[in-house]
Design a protein around this motif. Structure first.
Motif, PDB file in Angstrom:
ATOM      1  N   ILE C 184       0.856  -1.197   0.000  1.00 17.58           N
ATOM      2  CA  ILE C 184       0.000   0.000   0.000  1.00 17.58           C
ATOM      3  C   ILE C 184       0.889   1.243   0.000  1.00 17.58           C
ATOM      4  O   ILE C 184       0.706   2.178  -0.791  1.00 17.58           O
ATOM      5  N   THR C 185       1.926   1.263   0.861  1.00 15.03           N
ATOM      6  CA  THR C 185       2.812   2.440   0.947  1.00 15.03           C
ATOM      7  C   THR C 185       3.512   2.677  -0.385  1.00 15.03           C
ATOM      8  O   THR C 185       3.519   3.787  -0.909  1.00 15.03           O
ATOM      9  N   ILE C 186       4.064   1.599  -0.967  1.00 16.47           N
ATOM     10  CA  ILE C 186       4.804   1.771  -2.235  1.00 16.47           C
ATOM     11  C   ILE C 186       3.826   2.152  -3.351  1.00 16.47           C
ATOM     12  O   ILE C 186       4.109   3.025  -4.173  1.00 16.47           O
ATOM     13  N   GLY C 187       2.643   1.530  -3.346  1.00 15.29           N
ATOM     14  CA  GLY C 187       1.645   1.830  -4.379  1.00 15.29           C
ATOM     15  C   GLY C 187       1.285   3.309  -4.355  1.00 15.29           C
ATOM     16  O   GLY C 187       1.299   3.990  -5.385  1.00 15.29           O
ATOM     17  N   ILE C 188       1.026   3.832  -3.153  1.00 19.75           N
ATOM     18  CA  ILE C 188       0.677   5.260  -3.032  1.00 19.75           C
ATOM     19  C   ILE C 188       1.842   6.108  -3.540  1.00 19.75           C
ATOM     20  O   ILE C 188       1.668   7.062  -4.319  1.00 19.75           O
ATOM     21  N   GLY C 189       3.069   5.727  -3.150  1.00 18.81           N
ATOM     22  CA  GLY C 189       4.251   6.480  -3.594  1.00 18.81           C
ATOM     23  C   GLY C 189       4.345   6.521  -5.111  1.00 18.81           C
ATOM     24  O   GLY C 189       4.545   7.583  -5.718  1.00 18.81           O
ATOM     25  N   LEU C 190       4.135   5.356  -5.780  1.00 21.39           N
ATOM     26  CA  LEU C 190       4.287   5.295  -7.243  1.00 21.39           C
ATOM     27  C   LEU C 190       3.169   6.064  -7.932  1.00 21.39           C
ATOM     28  O   LEU C 190       3.398   6.779  -8.918  1.00 21.39           O
ATOM     29  N   VAL C 191       1.919   5.950  -7.398  1.00 21.52           N
ATOM     30  CA  VAL C 191       0.798   6.648  -8.055  1.00 21.52           C
ATOM     31  C   VAL C 191       1.014   8.159  -7.969  1.00 21.52           C
ATOM     32  O   VAL C 191       0.884   8.883  -8.961  1.00 21.52           O
ATOM     33  N   ILE C 192       1.425   8.636  -6.789  1.00 20.74           N
ATOM     34  CA  ILE C 192       1.625  10.091  -6.636  1.00 20.74           C
ATOM     35  C   ILE C 192       2.809  10.521  -7.512  1.00 20.74           C
ATOM     36  O   ILE C 192       2.794  11.575  -8.156  1.00 20.74           O
ATOM     37  N   LEU C 193       3.832   9.663  -7.636  1.00 15.93           N
ATOM     38  CA  LEU C 193       4.952   9.973  -8.552  1.00 15.93           C
ATOM     39  C   LEU C 193       4.410  10.071  -9.984  1.00 15.93           C
ATOM     40  O   LEU C 193       4.716  11.003 -10.728  1.00 15.93           O
ATOM     41  N   GLY C 194       3.507   9.101 -10.349  1.00 16.04           N
ATOM     42  CA  GLY C 194       2.916   9.108 -11.698  1.00 16.04           C
ATOM     43  C   GLY C 194       2.134  10.395 -11.925  1.00 16.04           C
ATOM     44  O   GLY C 194       2.254  11.041 -12.973  1.00 16.04           O
ATOM     45  N   ILE C 195       1.355  10.814 -10.916  1.00 16.06           N
ATOM     46  CA  ILE C 195       0.560  12.044 -11.050  1.00 16.06           C
ATOM     47  C   ILE C 195       1.489  13.235 -11.240  1.00 16.06           C
ATOM     48  O   ILE C 195       1.270  14.103 -12.092  1.00 16.06           O
ATOM     49  N   ARG C 196       2.611  13.290 -10.473  1.00 21.03           N
ATOM     50  CA  ARG C 196       3.530  14.434 -10.594  1.00 21.03           C
ATOM     51  C   ARG C 196       4.162  14.441 -11.990  1.00 21.03           C
ATOM     52  O   ARG C 196       4.315  15.489 -12.611  1.00 21.03           O
ATOM     53  N   LEU C 197       4.496  13.236 -12.516  1.00 21.09           N
ATOM     54  CA  LEU C 197       5.083  13.177 -13.870  1.00 21.09           C
ATOM     55  C   LEU C 197       4.056  13.669 -14.878  1.00 21.09           C
ATOM     56  O   LEU C 197       4.335  14.474 -15.763  1.00 21.09           O
ATOM     57  N   LEU C 198       2.807  13.191 -14.671  1.00 21.07           N
ATOM     58  CA  LEU C 198       1.702  13.514 -15.587  1.00 21.07           C
ATOM     59  C   LEU C 198       1.478  15.007 -15.616  1.00 21.07           C
ATOM     60  O   LEU C 198       1.252  15.608 -16.659  1.00 21.07           O
ATOM     61  N   SER C 199       1.539  15.660 -14.443  1.00 26.93           N
ATOM     62  CA  SER C 199       1.186  17.096 -14.368  1.00 26.93           C
ATOM     63  C   SER C 199       2.430  17.959 -14.567  1.00 26.93           C
ATOM     64  O   SER C 199       2.392  19.155 -14.351  1.00 26.93           O
ATOM     65  N   GLY C 200       3.567  17.344 -14.930  1.00 24.27           N
ATOM     66  CA  GLY C 200       4.754  18.135 -15.256  1.00 24.27           C
ATOM     67  C   GLY C 200       5.472  18.681 -14.038  1.00 24.27           C
ATOM     68  O   GLY C 200       6.434  19.440 -14.163  1.00 24.27           O
ATOM     69  N   LEU C 201       5.006  18.301 -12.812  1.00 27.43           N
ATOM     70  CA  LEU C 201       5.689  18.829 -11.609  1.00 27.43           C
ATOM     71  C   LEU C 201       7.049  18.150 -11.456  1.00 27.43           C
ATOM     72  O   LEU C 201       8.022  18.743 -11.015  1.00 27.43           O
ATOM     73  N   GLU C 202       7.100  16.852 -11.843  1.00 26.31           N
ATOM     74  CA  GLU C 202       8.342  16.085 -11.621  1.00 26.31           C
ATOM     75  C   GLU C 202       9.188  16.177 -12.887  1.00 26.31           C
ATOM     76  O   GLU C 202       8.786  15.718 -13.953  1.00 26.31           O
ATOM     77  N   LYS C 203      10.366  16.825 -12.800  1.00 27.02           N
ATOM     78  CA  LYS C 203      11.170  17.004 -14.026  1.00 27.02           C
ATOM     79  C   LYS C 203      12.489  16.269 -13.917  1.00 27.02           C
ATOM     80  O   LYS C 203      13.411  16.503 -14.697  1.00 27.02           O
ATOM     81  N   THR C 204      12.649  15.344 -12.918  1.00 32.56           N
ATOM     82  CA  THR C 204      13.961  14.708 -12.735  1.00 32.56           C
ATOM     83  C   THR C 204      14.431  14.084 -14.032  1.00 32.56           C
ATOM     84  O   THR C 204      15.595  14.174 -14.390  1.00 32.56           O
ATOM     85  N   TYR C 205      13.499  13.456 -14.784  1.00 32.96           N
ATOM     86  CA  TYR C 205      13.970  12.661 -15.929  1.00 32.96           C
ATOM     87  C   TYR C 205      14.521  13.547 -17.027  1.00 32.96           C
ATOM     88  O   TYR C 205      15.196  13.082 -17.935  1.00 32.96           O
ATOM     89  N   LEU C 206      14.321  14.874 -16.922  1.00 33.74           N
ATOM     90  CA  LEU C 206      14.910  15.734 -17.965  1.00 33.74           C
ATOM     91  C   LEU C 206      16.278  16.253 -17.519  1.00 33.74           C
ATOM     92  O   LEU C 206      17.000  16.865 -18.276  1.00 33.74           O
ATOM     93  N   LYS C 207      16.622  16.007 -16.221  1.00 31.74           N
ATOM     94  CA  LYS C 207      17.846  16.634 -15.695  1.00 31.74           C
ATOM     95  C   LYS C 207      19.075  15.917 -16.222  1.00 31.74           C
ATOM     96  O   LYS C 207      20.101  16.534 -16.494  1.00 31.74           O
ATOM     97  N   GLY C 208      19.009  14.584 -16.367  1.00 34.77           N
ATOM     98  CA  GLY C 208      20.242  13.840 -16.683  1.00 34.77           C
ATOM     99  C   GLY C 208      20.763  14.203 -18.051  1.00 34.77           C
ATOM    100  O   GLY C 208      20.023  14.092 -19.018  1.00 34.77           O
ATOM    101  N   GLU C 209      22.023  14.654 -18.176  1.00 27.38           N
ATOM    102  CA  GLU C 209      22.613  14.805 -19.531  1.00 27.38           C
ATOM    103  C   GLU C 209      23.984  14.135 -19.490  1.00 27.38           C
ATOM    104  O   GLU C 209      24.702  14.192 -18.515  1.00 27.38           O
ATOM    105  N   ILE C 210      24.331  13.471 -20.597  1.00 29.98           N
ATOM    106  CA  ILE C 210      25.561  12.646 -20.628  1.00 29.98           C
ATOM    107  C   ILE C 210      26.762  13.579 -20.610  1.00 29.98           C
ATOM    108  O   ILE C 210      26.909  14.421 -21.504  1.00 29.98           O
ATOM    109  N   THR C 211      27.555  13.520 -19.567  1.00 34.08           N
ATOM    110  CA  THR C 211      28.748  14.418 -19.550  1.00 34.08           C
ATOM    111  C   THR C 211      29.996  13.569 -19.495  1.00 34.08           C
ATOM    112  O   THR C 211      31.085  14.054 -19.260  1.00 34.08           O
TER     113      THR C 211
END
Lengths: 237, 261, 212, 272
Positions: C184-211
């Motif tokens: 239940i705890t992990i499920g809630i964590g993943l769903v809220i992460l999904g919502i943040r990705l969906l609504s553009g709040l979570e931008k971590t995946y754009l931060k990584g650039e190959i250096t």
């Protein structure tokens, strides 16, 4: 012809197995060579399997005429733009597609499978008898314990610092929750050890099977020499 | 029928959770809750003190493999980087030698930025990065062999690992044990948390690494995300308690059928 | 315009795809055809991205050879040679040919298997040194661990038959309940992460650039 | 703050423990012994599920493990396929991990003595590797033909008689997934049981974390491996690879029990 290939294959496989078994004792030259051979073979293998999969899920689709598959072809090529400084931002589009699809596919079913079904699974009648486990008594204690454990484990992961009465309730249930969680961790480690015993056991079955024993002996000697040498070398360093 | 049978309560719960998390994100600037003091984080100054006292280096890593672009692994690496920002500053302040094993290709930029900030904050010259940030490999076994070799040579007094960890968990924690290092290990990949719970001195479990990242980076957005998660946890527990009480009183498992709609 | 193309357009693309797949899951809008296409596109792109790992690996090892890094460069040559041999064999004979399977069975399979089987060898010294009864939690952990070690193995199923009952109770009641709470705890964590990705709040995946 | 005592971090302590461990694994190979076996609940429930399948069942079997885990699954998978063929069923194999493709090829050799009497494309088929983890799984289950056009050997899907009326997950009577990662385990429960409600069995090394799904969403949760495999082999009276490992499992578990006990005793003496 294949006779020679077969035997060299078996000799190489035994050499690599013994080489890896020397690693936990001491890092040595014999193992270093095996490690870099492994990295090369593994990288080459993953490329070949990727090409085979690409052939089936992209090239064959294009050949059998559905032109729509040119879109993933272009997006796939855009992935490699990250190596050209000026066009590096182009690779964000294929990544966006993977992230968009991946997130939606798992998140939309997680709500049902990991939250709703788990709550429904814990909605038991504390007075009725518990789950039917072969051999174990089906007393109501099983139900009461399940309900309390689920509540306290979920409360263990609450990070909001409450005050007064709420704080005491959460702290007490967190204490019970962590004990139950640790009990479950004991179960996980126990089952994991059983599985890993079989994995290592199989390696020795392979090495000590009658037709391989000679090669195993040869490479064990090489391994021991390599460990002794690496011991002396590191002292001089 | 527009709504699909059996997925209606899922949709309602999704809308409630979406409303809570977006509302919490919007009010982040004005209000954010206080996060509970995590045992794992309050022990970091102690770990760094131990390194200073014994004159030994501190080893840090954000785990191996995966990248910031992966949905489940990216946030774990970000949490590790936030903790690193805090650890780097403390290490430079106490004059402790810092060694970082890098296991991902796209975190090098952020790591260099944090090390530069740590040194400039103390007014010290920024040393050669090659000495501090050591990239080993993206392959699981090459990475962990390099880390345990490095541990045996440098003999760190403390070892901090926050990030994704796969089957190299035993070798990682046992290399630390072998050199007598005090260890704090945190990961959200649940299949390996038991080994850290049994072998490491301090452990951060699952969501706790995000709480640690938020607490140390002071990032209001992540703190409010955790608050949104806590509210959803309270909702789940309420549903469970009401359902059980109702079921024992009337014998009709009303909430279970409602949730199954 | 270029800011829109570099930053906001990819974010919008993720949101549009995710929202469509959510709607198509919860409502009968007959979007099965488009959903199947989106899914197979994602599969194709993931397959294409498998090549990136190989490029990163060969770049870093070619650098080591150029720099003639002490004690490292000849190992890098071994790596590149074995990689090229595998690629040539795979392309020439084909992935499902017996020659390629023989190459796999005599190199990647034994090395990968033995390396993975070493987990328990690393665990043993740590188990002897550090598994202590420090507080109530570690006592609970060690007790259940001992019962499962006996009950889940031939020791219990041959001689100590009571351990079978206790260990199956531990598996199906105590462990199941604690893992249910964890899910239940992990499920809630993943769903809220999904919502943040969906609504553009979570931008971590754009931060990584190959250096590298 | 004390530096951990010298004895605790001695290098030779490692060599003794690892050396003793290697010996406990060599003994049962040189002097094999197999202790008696009691059938547990998980193997019985899985046996009953397979018994209750309709005549000529269609099975989807997923290979999602790497070479190291072959000994965990070989016994169980081969016994299961013998059981299915006794009900003249059909097995469709697929891999969602890169190494899975090679594990199928390995089984073609070790299980050759049965598969050679069957015809490829009618009694069994291998559809190759579908990348993308849960996304690949979801798209494969929604429509096989939209994801792949050919099987691993390159023949077109529509030329294979076994695939005539098979395209989505509901066409299978049982889906069995053999895997070691725990992320795809939850993925199978989500995509197979939550979306299509098809009967699902998972043989997974991390099976203890899938226990909450059992038995409503996940009809058979087979662990600890290969012990469950040995029990299943005894149920269908066909001893195979799993039953041969009972000796090693006995000594391996015993070694760890002694390690934990002596670890704690040694600590008391050292402090005393």
């Amino acid at each position: 012809m294949t006779g020679i290939l077969e035997t060299t294959g078996i000799i190489a496989s035994i050499a690599f197995t013994v080489g890896a078994l020397t690693l936990p004792i001491k890092d040595n030259v014999y193992w270093k060579t095996c490690e870099h051979l492994y990295l090369g073979f593994a990288a080459g293998y993953s490329l070949i399997i990727a090409i085979n999969a690409l052939n089936s899920n992209l090239i064959k689709q294009l050949l059998t005429g559905n032109v729509i598959y040119t879109i993933p072809l272009i997006l796939g090529i855009m992935l490699y733009s990250r190596y050209i400084e000026r066009w590096q931002w182009l690779n964000r589009y294929p990544v966006a597609v993977i992230v968009g699809v991946g997130t939606a596919i798992s998140a939309r079913t997680i709500i049902d499978a990991m939250i709703i079904q788990q709550i429904r699974g814990a909605l038991l009648n504390p007075l009725a008898s518990g789950k039917d486990i072969v051999g174990s008594p089906k007393t109501p204690i099983n139900n009461i314990l399940t309900i309390i454990t689920v509540i306290t484990v979920v409360l263990y992961f609450v990070f909001w610092q409450m005050k007064g009465m709420d704080n005491i309730v959460i702290e007490k249930s967190r204490k019970f929750g962590i004990i139950m969680l640790m009990g479950s961790f004991g179960v996980l480690i126990g089952n994991s050890i059983h599985m890993r015993v079989s994995r290592l056991g199989d390696r020795f079955f392979y090495l000590l099977s009658p037709e391989n024993q000679l090669y195993t002996l040869i490479f064990t000697i090489i391994g021991v020499i390599s460990i002794v040498l690496s011991g002396r070398k590191s002292k001089e360093l | 029928m527009l709504l699909i049978e059996g997925r209606i309560t899922g949709l309602i719960l999704l809308i409630i959770m979406a409303f809570i998390s977006i509302y919490m994100a919007l009010i982040a600037e004005r209000w954010s809750p206080q996060i509970r003091q995590l045992a794992g984080i309050s022990v970091i100054p102690e770990l760094i003190g131990r390194c200073a006292e014994l004159g030994k280096p501190l080893h840090f890593t954000t785990g191996q493999g995966g990248s910031l672009a992966e949905t489940e692994v990216g946030p774990q690496i970000m949490a590790g980087l936030s903790v690193f920002n805090y650890v780097a500053r403390l290490c430079v302040k106490n004059g402790v030698k810092l060694i970082v094993s890098v296991g991902q290709t796209d975190t090098m930029g952020l790591l260099q930025e944090y090390v530069r900030d740590a040194y400039t904050a103390e007014g010290l010259p920024v040393p050669d990065m090659e000495e501090i940030l050591r990239f080993h490999s993206r392959n699981q076994f090459a990475f962990i062999s390099a880390v345990s070799g490095l541990m045996r040579r440098e003999l760190p007094a403390s070892n901090i690992v926050i990030g994704p960890i796969w089957a190299e968990s035993a070798q990682l924690v046992c290399s630390g044990l072998e050199v007598g290092a005090m260890q704090l290990i945190g990961t959200a990949r649940t299949s390996h948390i038991p080994f850290f719970a049994i072998l490491s001195d301090y452990v951060l479990m699952g969501e706790e690494i995000y709480a640690a990242g938020a607490q140390l980076s002071g990032d209001k957005q992540t703190t409010n995300t955790l608050a949104a998660q806590d509210v959803s946890k309270f909702i789940s527990i309420l549903l469970l308690i009401i359902g059980v009480v109702f079921f024992t009183m009337t014998g009709n498992n009303f909430i279970k059928n409602l949730l199954g709609m | 315009m270029s800011y829109f193309l570099r930053r906001t357009a990819p974010l919008w693309l993720t949101t549009i795809i995710s929202v469509y797949l959510f709607i198509n899951y919860y409502f009968n809008i007959g979007g099965l055809q488009i959903e199947q296409l989106l899914l197979s596109f994602a599969v194709v792109i993931t397959t294409a991205s498998l090549g990136l790992g190989l490029i990163n690996l060969s770049r870093s090892h070619i650098l080591r050879i150029q720099r003639m890094q002490k004690g490292q460069w000849y190992y890098s040559i071994i790596l590149l040679v074995s990689m090229i041999v595998t690629i040539v064999a795979g392309l020439f004979y084909g992935a499902d040919s017996s020659e390629f399977t023989l190459l796999y069975d005599s190199t990647v399979s034994p090395l990968g298997s033995t390396l993975m089987s070493l987990f328990i060898v690393w665990l043993a010294p740590g188990a002897f040194r550090a598994v202590r009864i420090k507080n109530v939690e570690s006592t609970a952990l060690i007790i259940t661990l001992m019962i499962i070690l006996i009950g889940g193995s031939p020791i219990g199923s041959a001689y100590l038959l009571d351990s079978l009952t206790i260990s199956s109770w531990l598996n199906s009641v105590l462990n199941a309940a604690a893992q249910r709470g964890l899910k239940i705890t992990i499920g809630i964590g993943l769903v809220i992460l999904g919502i943040r990705l969906l609504s553009g709040l979570e931008k971590t995946y754009l931060k990584g650039e190959i250096t590298e | 703050m004390s530096q951990r005592s010298k004895w605790f971090t001695q290098e030779y302590l490692n060599w003794i423990i690892i050396g003793l461990m290697y010996i406990t694994y060599i003994l049962p190979v040189l002097f094999p012994f197999s202790p008696p076996l009691t059938i547990g609940e998980k193997a019985t429930r899985f046996y009953n599920i397979v018994e209750s399948l309709p005549e000529e069942p269609y099975i989807l079997m997923a290979y999602d493990y790497s070479p190291v885990s072959y000994p965990l699954f070989q016994g169980l998978q081969e016994a299961f396929m013998k059981h299915i063929y006794s009900k003249n069923g059909r097995v469709i194999c697929v891999a969602f991990s890169a190494d899975g493709a090679m594990m199928y090829q390995k089984m073609e050799i070790t299980f050759g003595y049965v598969w050679n009497t069957k015809t490829y494309g009618e009694d069994y088929v291998f559809l190759g590797y579908i990348p993308g983890g849960e996304t690949g799984l979801a798209s494969f289950l929604s429509s096989i033909r939209s994801v792949i056009a050919t099987d691993f050997r390159g023949n077109l899907i529509d030329d294979l008689p076994i695939m005539k009326n098979i395209d989505t997950c509901t066409d299978f009577d049982l889906v069995i997934d053999c895997e070691t990662g725990t992320t795809l385990g939850d993925g199978f429960v989500r995509q197979v049981s939550t979306v299509y409600k098809t009967t699902l069995a998972i043989a997974c090394s991390g099976g203890a974390t899938l226990e909450p799904y059992y038995p409503d969403q996940l009809q058979a949760n087979l662990y600890p491996l290969p012990q469950v495999g040995a029990e299943y082999e005894t149920l269908i009276k066909e001893p195979g690879n799993a039953s041969a490992q009972l000796g090693v499992l006995f000594l391996g578990a015993l070694y760890f029990i002694l390690l934990f006990i002596f670890g704690n005793i040694a600590r008391i003496f050292k402090r005393g």
